[in-house]
Design a protein around this motif. Sequence first.
Motif, short mmCIF file in Angstrom:
data_model
loop_
_atom_site.label_atom_id
_atom_site.label_comp_id
_atom_site.label_asym_id
_atom_site.label_seq_id
_atom_site.Cartn_x
_atom_site.Cartn_y
_atom_site.Cartn_z
N CYS A 129 8.01 -9.89 -0.08
CA CYS A 129 6.64 -9.99 0.45
C CYS A 129 5.81 -8.75 0.13
CB CYS A 129 6.67 -10.18 1.97
SG CYS A 129 7.24 -11.81 2.47
N HIS A 130 6.48 -7.62 -0.15
CA HIS A 130 5.75 -6.38 -0.34
C HIS A 130 5.71 -5.91 -1.79
CE1 HIS A 130 6.26 -6.34 4.02
NE2 HIS A 130 5.17 -5.61 4.03
N LEU A 131 6.22 -6.74 -2.70
CA LEU A 131 6.13 -6.42 -4.13
C LEU A 131 5.15 -7.37 -4.80
CD1 LEU A 131 9.86 -5.82 -5.18
CD2 LEU A 131 8.14 -4.14 -4.50
N ALA A 132 4.48 -6.87 -5.83
CA ALA A 132 3.50 -7.69 -6.55
C ALA A 132 4.23 -8.71 -7.43
CB ALA A 132 2.63 -6.79 -7.41
N ASP A 166 -5.88 -1.02 -18.03
CA ASP A 166 -5.67 -2.01 -16.96
C ASP A 166 -5.41 -1.28 -15.65
OD1 ASP A 166 -5.09 -4.10 -15.35
OD2 ASP A 166 -3.25 -4.69 -16.35
N GLY A 167 -6.46 -1.08 -14.86
CA GLY A 167 -6.33 -0.37 -13.59
C GLY A 167 -5.52 -1.15 -12.58
N ARG A 168 -5.59 -2.47 -12.68
CA ARG A 168 -4.87 -3.30 -11.69
C ARG A 168 -3.35 -3.12 -11.80
NH1 ARG A 168 -6.01 -7.73 -8.46
NH2 ARG A 168 -4.19 -8.00 -7.16
N ALA A 169 -2.86 -3.02 -13.01
CA ALA A 169 -1.41 -2.85 -13.20
C ALA A 169 -0.93 -1.56 -12.55
CB ALA A 169 -1.07 -2.85 -14.69
N LEU A 170 -1.72 -0.49 -12.70
CA LEU A 170 -1.35 0.79 -12.10
C LEU A 170 -1.42 0.72 -10.57
CD1 LEU A 170 -0.45 3.52 -13.15
CD2 LEU A 170 -2.83 4.27 -13.18
N ASP A 171 -2.46 0.08 -10.05
CA ASP A 171 -2.59 -0.08 -8.58
C ASP A 171 -1.40 -0.85 -8.02
OD1 ASP A 171 -4.96 1.25 -8.60
OD2 ASP A 171 -6.23 -0.53 -8.52
N ASP A 172 -1.02 -1.93 -8.70
CA ASP A 172 0.12 -2.73 -8.23
C ASP A 172 1.41 -1.92 -8.24
OD1 ASP A 172 -1.23 -5.01 -7.58
OD2 ASP A 172 -0.86 -6.04 -9.49
N LEU A 173 1.56 -1.09 -9.28
CA LEU A 173 2.76 -0.22 -9.35
C LEU A 173 2.79 0.74 -8.17
CD1 LEU A 173 3.41 0.99 -13.02
CD2 LEU A 173 5.03 -0.06 -11.44
N TYR A 174 1.64 1.36 -7.90
CA TYR A 174 1.58 2.32 -6.79
C TYR A 174 1.90 1.63 -5.46
CZ TYR A 174 -0.43 6.02 -9.71
OH TYR A 174 -0.62 6.99 -10.66
N PRO A 199 5.26 -10.53 -10.84
CA PRO A 199 6.06 -11.73 -10.63
C PRO A 199 7.31 -11.52 -9.77
CG PRO A 199 6.56 -10.78 -12.77
CD PRO A 199 5.51 -9.91 -12.17
N ASP A 200 7.71 -10.27 -9.48
CA ASP A 200 8.93 -10.03 -8.71
C ASP A 200 8.75 -10.42 -7.24
OD1 ASP A 200 10.03 -8.99 -10.99
OD2 ASP A 200 9.40 -6.95 -10.53
N GLY A 201 7.52 -10.25 -6.73
CA GLY A 201 7.28 -10.52 -5.32
C GLY A 201 6.08 -11.44 -5.13
N THR A 202 5.66 -11.54 -3.88
CA THR A 202 4.56 -12.48 -3.55
C THR A 202 3.37 -11.76 -2.94
OG1 THR A 202 5.56 -12.87 -1.37
CG2 THR A 202 6.19 -14.37 -3.14
N ARG A 203 3.37 -10.43 -2.98
CA ARG A 203 2.26 -9.70 -2.36
C ARG A 203 0.94 -10.07 -3.04
NH1 ARG A 203 3.13 -4.60 -3.89
NH2 ARG A 203 1.30 -4.49 -5.20
N ASN A 204 -0.09 -10.20 -2.23
CA ASN A 204 -1.45 -10.50 -2.73
C ASN A 204 -1.58 -11.88 -3.37
OD1 ASN A 204 -2.00 -7.96 -1.90
ND2 ASN A 204 -1.99 -7.05 -3.93
N LEU A 205 -0.63 -12.76 -3.11
CA LEU A 205 -0.76 -14.14 -3.59
C LEU A 205 -1.02 -15.06 -2.43
CD1 LEU A 205 2.14 -14.47 -6.19
CD2 LEU A 205 -0.23 -13.86 -6.59
N THR A 206 -1.93 -16.00 -2.60
CA THR A 206 -2.13 -17.01 -1.56
C THR A 206 -1.10 -18.10 -1.77
OG1 THR A 206 -3.70 -18.17 -2.96
CG2 THR A 206 -4.61 -16.57 -1.44
N ALA A 207 -1.13 -19.09 -0.91
CA ALA A 207 -0.12 -20.15 -0.94
C ALA A 207 -0.11 -20.88 -2.28
CB ALA A 207 -0.37 -21.13 0.19
#
Length: 971
Positions: A260-263, A348-356, A265-273
């Motif tokens: 739940c706390h990983l982005a 790609d700023g989003r990739a870095l934000d997700d990593l952080y 494809p490994d996790g589901t964070r920030n994904l809606t149903a």
Amino acid sequence: MEFHGNCKRVFQEEDLRQIFMLTVEVLQEFSRRETLSAQMSSVFQRYLALANQVLSWNFLPPNLGRHYIAMFESSQNVLLKPTESWREALLDSRVMELFFTVHRKVREDSDMAQDSLQCLAQLASLHGPVFPDEGAQVDYLAHFIEGLLSTVNGIEIEDSEAVGVSSIISNLITVFPRSVLTAIPTELFSSFVNCLTHLTCSFGRSAALEEVLDKDDMVYMEAYDRLLESWLTLVQDDKHFHKGFFTQHAVQVFNSYIQCHLAAPDGTRNLTANGVASREEEEISELQEDDRDQFSDQLASVGMLGRIAAEHCVPLLTSLLEERVARLHGQLQRRQQLLASATPGAADGRALDDLYEDIHWLILVTGYLLADDTQGETPLIPPEIMEYSIKHASEVDINTTLQILGSPGEKASSIPGHNRTDSVIRLLSAILRVSEVESRAIRADLTHLLSPQMGKDIVWFLKRWAKTYLLVDEKLYDQISVPFSTAFGADTEGSQWIVGYLLQKVLSNLSVCSSEQDLASDTVQLLVTLVERRERANLVIQCENWWNLAKQFASRSPPLNFLSSPVQRTLMKALVLGGFAHMDTETKQQYWTEVLQPLQQRFLRVINQENFQQLCQQEEVKQEITATLEALCGIAEATQVDNVAILFNFLMDFLTNCIGLMEVYRNTPETVNLIIEVFVEVAHKQICYLGESKAMNLYEACLTLLQVYSKNNLGRQRIDVTAEEEQYQDLLLIMELLTNLLSKEFIDFSDTDEVFRGQEVGPTAGRPVSAADVVLYGVNLILPLMSQDLLKFPTLCNQYYKLITFICEIFPEKIPQLPEDLFKSLMYSLELGMTSMSSEVCQLCLEALTPLAEQCAKAQESDSPLFLATRHFLKLVFDMLVLQKHNTEMTTAAGEAFYTLVCLHQAEYSELVETLLSSQQDPIIYQRLADAFNKLTASSTPPALDRKQKMAFLKSLEEFMANVGGLLCVK
């Protein structure tokens, strides 16, 4: 049918039971029907709500008035503990089945569903004499769990059901004894734990989605928290469940939390149903609580579950962290190349934000898995982690483990034999690799690409880890892991290396984070951890970096001089603590010369200038004064039993000069505030170690400070809200100062710890000194400043009344000796607190009254001002108990005060009772009151200050309140 708070009827227990059974019959009739009309549905809902009310009341004493019950209605999670007479009604399995049936029928209607679930939650908490024996408990619990499983298995829990279902499960696990829980059929218990696992994972996913969507009503989050607490209750019981019993369940819950706390494809964070990313770029509010604090309970539970499944969870966290560190390193390298190229492309700023964000949560979980939060206790390596390391020690190559630990700049997988590393040390190494990537980015001028949050997480983790593992005290453990003792133990190269590495990390952060004050604050807290234990400090002072830091700070060189005041204060505390490490005399003298002397020299140079009065408001002068005052607070905070003698003598020289500054800066509120704070810290940290003459020196300095403050502020007009708030801050600190001084009377180590041996001389030796005299004098000085407007500040008001209560409890004999004006002011304060302030303040005043009345009884002076005052208070407490609605939590304090006052003023008490009875027109109420008063004092006639009689009276008072409490409440 419905009950109202102003109903005068008093329900007997039999009434409630009959109402409940009638309600059950009606609910049975309705539940048999396939469909309900709108009107019938409304009636059904009212009866369901009625059943809920009756079950919620049943914990109360019998014969309790409905108006009195109203006082309990705000209580949460009230447990159901009826008498034996309810046995037939509640142990009938058909009643329980009915409520499950009802819930299945109404679960689509959120209002009715909440009522039905509340009924079930009450039934899930059933305990006490209603059960004839343990066998009855086992049968009841087994039936209940069967009903629960048949209701929740195979369905999607609605958001309106989540909290109710979690309350039911929580009650079953916490209320029923573990022996009863394990006595139900094995297959049924297994199904129950599987259901708990499924619901925990499901609620966790829904809670994460709630957070992403920023919902106001976080029902799944509340339900998830409750289920995690239930897990803690289960997994910490090794008496009834063998080791490994819950391991697979713990793995599922842990994996779910991580996912739940990983982005993706490994996790589901920030994904809606439906799998679409929902989060927009948004600014995080500065007021938003840090995740490590906001979710500390969740993280503690998940960390505990991770420990019992350490075989799975430690390698999982290591793998996830190492993979993300490699990706982070690659991302930063690409950014650096883009910045260096003549035609920089889009990054790609989003990739870095997700990593952080991934790294943020992985570090938090790792911190809670490897170590506990310890407040005032010696931090110990969790036994599960120690056992896990010991179990695999024979498979570990120590040299490879040390190589991986000591090479944070290399990939762990690139080191030969990396698979033969101690798993716990490799997990620590993964965090050190995150730290190293950050440090290298700082050196490469890529600070603007780094996440301050990740920086905070790293030093938070390192502080938490160092407290527990670094220079581990082997005497505290039955068995010690050889890899741990080799890598972090005393007299090892590993511990020397890691101390040097952590110190370098501190310096690196402080050199770049003056604009990130939270990161700076966490960083200096890590530094304090490194030096607060002598064994670690001995290694720290061997590092050249430490001496460079000390010199740099003492000379107020940039960038350290740009750090915020609180950070500079903590840095000073760390430097002082480091100065008490083991050094030879010459080195120690050199250290103090470089750390403390510059502070003293600069301060004296500033204040001894002939034209200081004219220069004092210049910005650089004010900055110097502020920096010195903050440093003094830090020095005081560093006080320990073995350094108090040196630090007290050093600080006392400053305190006298600080009083002079009170005059100079009397119109500069922030400076006045900071001066008072220096005194507060010195008193707080040092008073308990001071012998009589040293204590007297401090008392005199504090009194002079208060006199100057009082003179400067008495009669001063506060013309705006800001000025009033400034005085509020001052008075709050003064209250704290007086409370700290008063603590000397019951926390005093000066006799047993001869820290001032040979220094206790002077004119005050042999003269008795009482902190109470000092504090009462201080109260006398500041009382005229305590306006009713200032008492509207809740924190100040509470602190003021705590101080007054403190004085009355410890030194009641001092109160009658007070000057008349001060005595009257104190009595007025007590009356004001009882009649016009919060229930917390009212309780403090009641607690103050008891020792005052006891003092009066001992003195036997019937014409003293205190005797007359207590007579007045008798009437106030009498009215509170009999005529006014009050918070029931105050009943004990009010009862104790009331009994003591009745003993002191028996004739006046009788007169109050007679006056009340004679005013009653209704003969029934008159008789009930008369009987209740006769019964109240029957056990203690004539009442006397005797503990046994007092306890009997308090028990009678409970019955009195149940019978007539609130009956005469003024509406």
